[in-house]
Design a protein around this motif. Structure first.
Motif, PDB file in Angstrom:
ATOM      1  N   ALA A  16      15.300  -5.094   7.337  1.00  0.00           N
ATOM      2  CA  ALA A  16      15.403  -3.920   8.205  1.00  0.00           C
ATOM      3  C   ALA A  16      15.106  -2.638   7.424  1.00  0.00           C
ATOM      4  N   GLN A  17      15.637  -2.545   6.197  1.00  0.00           N
ATOM      5  CA  GLN A  17      15.403  -1.358   5.379  1.00  0.00           C
ATOM      6  C   GLN A  17      13.936  -1.257   4.966  1.00  0.00           C
ATOM      7  N   ALA A  18      13.325  -2.399   4.641  1.00  0.00           N
ATOM      8  CA  ALA A  18      11.903  -2.403   4.286  1.00  0.00           C
ATOM      9  C   ALA A  18      11.055  -1.955   5.471  1.00  0.00           C
ATOM     10  N   ALA A  19      11.427  -2.372   6.673  1.00  0.00           N
ATOM     11  CA  ALA A  19      10.690  -1.956   7.870  1.00  0.00           C
ATOM     12  C   ALA A  19      10.847  -0.462   8.110  1.00  0.00           C
ATOM     13  N   ARG A  20      12.051   0.071   7.864  1.00  0.00           N
ATOM     14  CA  ARG A  20      12.263   1.520   8.035  1.00  0.00           C
ATOM     15  C   ARG A  20      11.374   2.304   7.077  1.00  0.00           C
ATOM     16  N   PHE A  21      11.297   1.823   5.838  1.00  0.00           N
ATOM     17  CA  PHE A  21      10.430   2.492   4.870  1.00  0.00           C
ATOM     18  C   PHE A  21       8.972   2.433   5.317  1.00  0.00           C
ATOM     19  N   ALA A  22       8.538   1.246   5.755  1.00  0.00           N
ATOM     20  CA  ALA A  22       7.144   1.080   6.155  1.00  0.00           C
ATOM     21  C   ALA A  22       6.774   1.963   7.339  1.00  0.00           C
ATOM     22  N   ASN A  23       7.750   2.221   8.227  1.00  0.00           N
ATOM     23  CA  ASN A  23       7.478   3.010   9.433  1.00  0.00           C
ATOM     24  C   ASN A  23       7.780   4.495   9.262  1.00  0.00           C
ATOM     25  N   ASP A  24       8.436   4.864   8.169  1.00  0.00           N
ATOM     26  CA  ASP A  24       8.812   6.263   7.947  1.00  0.00           C
ATOM     27  C   ASP A  24       7.580   7.074   7.576  1.00  0.00           C
ATOM     28  N   ARG A  25       7.352   8.135   8.303  1.00  0.00           N
ATOM     29  CA  ARG A  25       6.182   8.989   8.049  1.00  0.00           C
ATOM     30  C   ARG A  25       6.579  10.386   7.595  1.00  0.00           C
ATOM     31  N   ASN A  26       7.824  10.740   7.730  1.00  0.00           N
ATOM     32  CA  ASN A  26       8.242  12.113   7.459  1.00  0.00           C
ATOM     33  C   ASN A  26       9.247  12.153   6.317  1.00  0.00           C
ATOM     34  N   PHE A  27       8.757  11.945   5.109  1.00  0.00           N
ATOM     35  CA  PHE A  27       9.630  12.066   3.950  1.00  0.00           C
ATOM     36  C   PHE A  27       8.855  12.697   2.802  1.00  0.00           C
ATOM     37  N   LYS A  28       9.589  13.379   1.956  1.00  0.00           N
ATOM     38  CA  LYS A  28       8.994  14.056   0.824  1.00  0.00           C
ATOM     39  C   LYS A  28       8.823  13.068  -0.326  1.00  0.00           C
ATOM     40  N   THR A  29       7.699  13.127  -1.002  1.00  0.00           N
ATOM     41  CA  THR A  29       7.453  12.293  -2.170  1.00  0.00           C
ATOM     42  C   THR A  29       7.565  13.138  -3.437  1.00  0.00           C
ATOM     43  N   MET A  30       7.724  12.459  -4.577  1.00  0.00           N
ATOM     44  CA  MET A  30       7.728  13.169  -5.849  1.00  0.00           C
ATOM     45  C   MET A  30       6.299  13.575  -6.182  1.00  0.00           C
ATOM     46  N   GLN A  31       6.048  14.865  -6.290  1.00  0.00           N
ATOM     47  CA  GLN A  31       4.698  15.363  -6.526  1.00  0.00           C
ATOM     48  C   GLN A  31       4.658  16.244  -7.764  1.00  0.00           C
ATOM     49  N   GLY A  32       3.625  16.046  -8.555  1.00  0.00           N
ATOM     50  CA  GLY A  32       3.475  16.861  -9.749  1.00  0.00           C
ATOM     51  C   GLY A  32       3.313  18.327  -9.438  1.00  0.00           C
ATOM     52  N   ARG A  55       0.829  -1.212   0.000  1.00  0.00           N
ATOM     53  CA  ARG A  55       0.000   0.000   0.000  1.00  0.00           C
ATOM     54  C   ARG A  55       0.864   1.262   0.000  1.00  0.00           C
ATOM     55  N   LYS A  56       1.927   1.239   0.781  1.00  0.00           N
ATOM     56  CA  LYS A  56       2.774   2.424   0.868  1.00  0.00           C
ATOM     57  C   LYS A  56       3.547   2.630  -0.425  1.00  0.00           C
ATOM     58  N   ALA A  57       4.029   1.538  -1.027  1.00  0.00           N
ATOM     59  CA  ALA A  57       4.721   1.655  -2.314  1.00  0.00           C
ATOM     60  C   ALA A  57       3.768   2.187  -3.378  1.00  0.00           C
ATOM     61  N   GLU A  58       2.534   1.698  -3.366  1.00  0.00           N
ATOM     62  CA  GLU A  58       1.538   2.183  -4.324  1.00  0.00           C
ATOM     63  C   GLU A  58       1.267   3.681  -4.143  1.00  0.00           C
ATOM     64  N   SER A  59       1.354   4.159  -2.909  1.00  0.00           N
ATOM     65  CA  SER A  59       1.069   5.578  -2.649  1.00  0.00           C
ATOM     66  C   SER A  59       2.108   6.499  -3.276  1.00  0.00           C
ATOM     67  N   LEU A  60       3.256   5.940  -3.668  1.00  0.00           N
ATOM     68  CA  LEU A  60       4.313   6.744  -4.279  1.00  0.00           C
ATOM     69  C   LEU A  60       4.130   6.885  -5.787  1.00  0.00           C
ATOM     70  N   THR A  61       3.138   6.188  -6.349  1.00  0.00           N
ATOM     71  CA  THR A  61       2.978   6.173  -7.809  1.00  0.00           C
ATOM     72  C   THR A  61       1.580   6.658  -8.183  1.00  0.00           C
ATOM     73  N   LYS A  62       1.362   7.965  -8.092  1.00  0.00           N
ATOM     74  CA  LYS A  62       0.055   8.549  -8.386  1.00  0.00           C
ATOM     75  C   LYS A  62       0.024   9.078  -9.820  1.00  0.00           C
ATOM     76  N   MET A  67      11.659   6.315  -4.224  1.00  0.00           N
ATOM     77  CA  MET A  67      10.924   6.283  -5.481  1.00  0.00           C
ATOM     78  C   MET A  67      10.212   4.946  -5.591  1.00  0.00           C
ATOM     79  N   GLY A  68       8.930   4.965  -5.852  1.00  0.00           N
ATOM     80  CA  GLY A  68       8.186   3.727  -6.030  1.00  0.00           C
ATOM     81  C   GLY A  68       8.471   3.115  -7.384  1.00  0.00           C
ATOM     82  N   PHE A  69       8.510   1.785  -7.445  1.00  0.00           N
ATOM     83  CA  PHE A  69       8.754   1.066  -8.693  1.00  0.00           C
ATOM     84  C   PHE A  69       7.913  -0.202  -8.639  1.00  0.00           C
ATOM     85  N   ILE A  70       6.790  -0.204  -9.350  1.00  0.00           N
ATOM     86  CA  ILE A  70       5.837  -1.302  -9.262  1.00  0.00           C
ATOM     87  C   ILE A  70       5.702  -1.982 -10.611  1.00  0.00           C
ATOM     88  N   VAL A  71       6.020  -3.258 -10.644  1.00  0.00           N
ATOM     89  CA  VAL A  71       5.922  -4.049 -11.862  1.00  0.00           C
ATOM     90  C   VAL A  71       4.602  -4.813 -11.812  1.00  0.00           C
TER      91      VAL A  71
END
Length: 337
Positions: free
Chosen positions: A290-306, A11-18, A54-58
Motif C-alpha cells: 500500500a505504501q509503495a502504491a502511494r509513492f508510485a501515485n504521489d505527484r505532489n511532493f518536494k524532492t531533494m534538489q541541488g 523509474r520513479k525511485a531512479e528519478s530521486l537520484t540525479k 529519499m531514493g536509495f538504489i543499490v
C-alpha cells in the motif's frame, strides 16, 4: 507488484537520484560536518519535514556475508533498550541462529553516491515485534550521516567495490583510524538462486535502527519502501568460492574469517526511505504494498534538489561580491576625491 508496476516504481525511485543534485548536496555535507551536532540535527529534522521521500538504489551486485554470533552477551550489549537478538537465516529453510551480517555494495541515493560496507545485528523490536536490521558499524568512501556521528565524509582508503570480467566480486575497506579492515573476493558465477527468508528480508527492512558503535539515544527506527518481489530470491554463493582475506569488523562477536552463508543480488534494488513515516509505521507486506502504491501515485511532493543549495549560495556570493565592490568603489572615491 506486477512487472509493469515494478517498472514504474523503479523509474520513479531512479528519478530521486540525479547526479547533478547529489553533487551539490554532498558539497554541502562537507560543510555540515563542522557544525555542532545540535545544528546538524536541526538541519536533518527540517530537511525531513520538507522532503517526503529519499531514493536509495543499490546497484548490482550487492554482496552479503552472514555470521553466527559467537558472544551473544556482547552482542546484546550493542543493542539499544527495546531490542533483543533474533535468530534468523539468509535463505528460507536454513537453520536459524543469532546472526550478524556484513554487506558490501555500491549505492546511489538522493544525497550521496559511492560504496559502503555495513555491519548489522539482527534483532527484534520488543514494542512492535518486528524483525529489525540494526546498523552497528559502517565504512564508506563518500558523504554519510548517522545519529551518533552526524555528517561525515569518507572513512576508509582504500575503498573498493567492483565486479571483474571473470565474475568476481572484489570488496575492500580499510580505516586506519579505528582499525576496521575488510577485504573479500568471491566468485559469483555459479551457485543456485534460492528463496530468501521473508521475515528477515521483508519484515526486517521495515524496521531499521542503529546500535553498536553507532548506538545513540536519539536514533529512531526507519523503514524502506520497496516491491516485496525484490526479496523473493538471491544467489547463494558457495563458501568454497568466497575468500575472506581480512575481516576485522564486529570482531568482538563473530569470527570474521568464517562466514556461515554468502549471498549476492544480481540486479538493482530500488528502495525509497520515508522521511516522515508517522506514528503508525508499516508492519507487514500488505502495508508495504500500500505504501509503495502511494509513492508510485504521489505527484505532489518536494524532492531533494541541488538548486535548493546552489541558488542560495550563489545569491550569497553575489551579495558579498556587490558589497565588496561597493566598499572598493567608496574607498577609491575617497582616495581620488
Amino acid at each position: 507488484m506486477t512487472q509493469e508496476e515494478n517498472r514504474a516504481f523503479a523509474r520513479k525511485a531512479e528519478s530521486l537520484t540525479k547526479p547533478v543534485d547529489i553533487t551539490a548536496i554532498s558539497f554541502l555535507g562537507d560543510f555540515n560536518k563542522y557544525l555542532p551536532k545540535s545544528v546538524q540535527k536541526s538541519i536533518m529534522e527540517k530537511g525531513s519535514r520538507a522532503v517526503s521521500y529519499m531514493g536509495f538504489i543499490v546497484d548490482p551486485y550487492c554482496f552479503f556475508l552472514a555470521y553466527e554470533i559467537t558472544d551473544t552477551a556482547k552482542a546484546k550489549a550493542m543493542l539499544s533498550p527495546g531490542y533483543e537478538l533474533a535468530e534468523t537465516a539468509l535463505f528460507e529453510g536454513d537453520k536459524k541462529v543469532p546472526t550478524a551480517i556484513v554487506s558490501s555494495f555500491s549505492v546511489r541515493t538522493s544525497v550521496f553516491a559511492g560504496m559502503r560496507v555495513e555491519c548489522y545485528l539482527i534483532a527484534r523490536n520488543a514494542r512492535t515485534g518486528l524483525m529489525s536490521w540494526i546498523i552497528a558499524d559502517y565504512e564508506t568512501n563518500t558523504t554519510s550521516h548517522d545519529p551518533k556521528n552526524g555528517f561525515c565524509g569518507y572513512t576508509c582508503d582504500p575503498a573498493l567495490f567492483a565486479v571483474t570480467p571473470y565474475g568476481e566480486v572484489l570488496a575492500e575497506a580499510r580505516n586506519a583510524k579505528n582499525g576496521n579492515r575488510f577485504s573479500v573476493r568471491a566468485d559469483i558465477k555459479g551457485g543456485p538462486m534460492r528463496a530468501l527468508d521473508r521475515e528477515l528480508w521483508i519484515e526486517g527492512n521495515l524496521s531499521i535502527d542503529y546500535g553498536g558503535k553507532l548506538l545513540d539515544p536519539d536514533s529512531k527506527p526507519f523503514g524502506l519502501v520497496f516491491d516485496p518481489y525484490l526479496m523473493k530470491e538471491a544467489r547463494q554463493v558457495p563458501l568454497d568460492r568466497v575468500t575472506v582475506e581480512e575481516n576485522a569488523l564486529l570482531s568482538d562477536i563473530i569470527n570474521g574469517a568464517a562466514p556461515r552463508t554468502a549471498a549476492v543480488f544480481p540486479y538493482s534494488q530500488h528502495f525509497v526511505i520515508l522521511q516522515n513515516p508517522g506514528p503508525d509505521p508499516v508492519r507487514d507486506e500488505q502495508g508495504l504494498l500500500a505504501q509503495a502504491a502511494r509513492f508510485a501515485n504521489d505527484r505532489n511532493f518536494k524532492t531533494m534538489q541541488g538548486s535548493d543549495i546552489t541558488k542560495p549560495l550563489f545569491r550569497g556570493m553575489l551579495a558579498s561580491a556587490l558589497v565588496n565592490l561597493g566598499i572598493i568603489a567608496f574607498l577609491l572615491w575617497k582616495l581620488l576625491g
